[in-house]
Design an enzyme around this catalytic site. Structure first.
Site, PDB file in Angstrom:
ATOM      1  CD  GLU A  99      25.120 114.820   1.336  1.00  0.00           C
ATOM      2  OE1 GLU A  99      24.027 115.351   1.051  1.00  0.00           O
ATOM      3  OE2 GLU A  99      25.431 113.677   0.970  1.00  0.00           O
TER       4      GLU A  99
ATOM      5  CG  HIS B 106      31.811 113.179  -3.707  1.00  0.00           C
ATOM      6  ND1 HIS B 106      32.478 112.212  -2.995  1.00  0.00           N
ATOM      7  CD2 HIS B 106      30.734 113.512  -2.947  1.00  0.00           C
ATOM      8  CE1 HIS B 106      31.858 111.969  -1.858  1.00  0.00           C
ATOM      9  NE2 HIS B 106      30.786 112.749  -1.803  1.00  0.00           N
ATOM     10  N   GLY B 107      33.919 111.389  -6.163  1.00  0.00           N
ATOM     11  CA  GLY B 107      34.736 110.200  -5.933  1.00  0.00           C
ATOM     12  C   GLY B 107      34.948 109.902  -4.452  1.00  0.00           C
ATOM     13  CD  GLN B 108      37.897 105.215  -1.722  1.00  0.00           C
ATOM     14  OE1 GLN B 108      39.090 105.464  -1.642  1.00  0.00           O
ATOM     15  NE2 GLN B 108      37.436 103.986  -1.955  1.00  0.00           N
TER      16      GLN B 108
ATOM     17  N   GLY C  25      25.752 112.338  -2.366  1.00  0.00           N
ATOM     18  CA  GLY C  25      24.695 111.332  -2.358  1.00  0.00           C
ATOM     19  C   GLY C  25      23.358 111.799  -1.829  1.00  0.00           C
TER      20      GLY C  25
ATOM     21  CD1 TRP D  66      36.854 111.093   7.272  1.00  0.00           C
ATOM     22  CD2 TRP D  66      35.047 112.375   7.588  1.00  0.00           C
ATOM     23  NE1 TRP D  66      37.139 111.931   8.305  1.00  0.00           N
ATOM     24  CE2 TRP D  66      36.046 112.735   8.526  1.00  0.00           C
ATOM     25  CE3 TRP D  66      33.839 113.062   7.600  1.00  0.00           C
ATOM     26  CZ2 TRP D  66      35.860 113.742   9.467  1.00  0.00           C
ATOM     27  CZ3 TRP D  66      33.648 114.080   8.533  1.00  0.00           C
ATOM     28  CH2 TRP D  66      34.641 114.403   9.462  1.00  0.00           C
TER      29      TRP D  66
END
Length: 215
Positions: A88, A15-17, A157, A20
């Protein structure tokens, strides 16, 4: 996996930024939205990934992944199938803490995790448990692909690293060696003769053909 055919591909797209991410906080299953930068990253990456002509998109149901996936859906016209199995790693009391805070408060557990020991970070999930729930979701979607089809998996991630480790049949102690993914970068697995192969890792550009003796 027949001779002369490319085989199926899996594109694991982080995913994008988020805010956090910028602050260096462990997100885990906390549902944090994308920043404006994250949205821009997703739009840019979606235009590139659309060139791979994906056949299906699956995504974590957490909004940072779902919103990223929506950008690829908008470009390709494909629907997104959301699945909580792609979330996640749940990390309990570590969620919301920075890396420095985690090391200060839970140094021994953190060190054990970095050594590759099976650790429930923050009292949450083991990395193998993340793979146990995520890998079957991915493989079930792969089974629905056409011959030489491409699946895009929009996730996180840690979840991506553990799933790749499982699909490559690596020992869990070595999953850390895969390294992390930058926001909105991706890794590509392709069908080999005997198993899945890692073709690209932490990429931000389209895969180039590999010409070599061992292909």
């Amino acid at each position: 996996m027949n001779g002369g055919r490319r085989g199926r591909r899996i594109v694991f797209w982080r995913h994008g930024q988020t805010a956090w991410n910028v602050e260096g906080r462990f997100q885990g299953t906390t549902d944090i939205p994308l920043t404006e930068t994250g949205l821009a990253q997703a739009r840019r990456a979606a235009r590139l990934l659309a060139a791979l002509e994906p056949d299906a998109i699956i995504a974590s149901d957490l909004q940072r992944a779902a919103r990223t996936a929506a950008e690829l859906s908008a470009v390709t016209g494909l629907d997104v199938a959301h699945d909580a199995g792609l979330r996640e790693t749940y990390a309990g009391v570590w969620q919301g803490l920075t890396n420095v805070e985690i090391q200060e408060r839970y140094g021994e557990v953190y060190a054990a995790w970095k050594r590759g020991e099976p650790v429930r970070r923050g009292g949450g999930e083991l990395e193998t448990e993340v793979a146990d729930r995520a890998a079957p979701v991915v493989l079930a979607a792969v089974e629905k692909l056409p011959e030489n089809g491409t699946l895009v998996v929009v996730s996180h991630g840690g979840a991506i690293r553990t799933t790749i480790g499982r699909l490559l049949e690596l020992d869990p102690r070595s999953w850390e060696s895969l390294g992390g993914l930058s926001n909105c970068c991706w890794s590509v697995l392709g069908e080999g003769w005997r198993s899945w192969r890692l073709l690209e890792h932490n990429a931000g550009t389209l895969p180039e053909p590999v010409i070599g003796d061992d292909v």
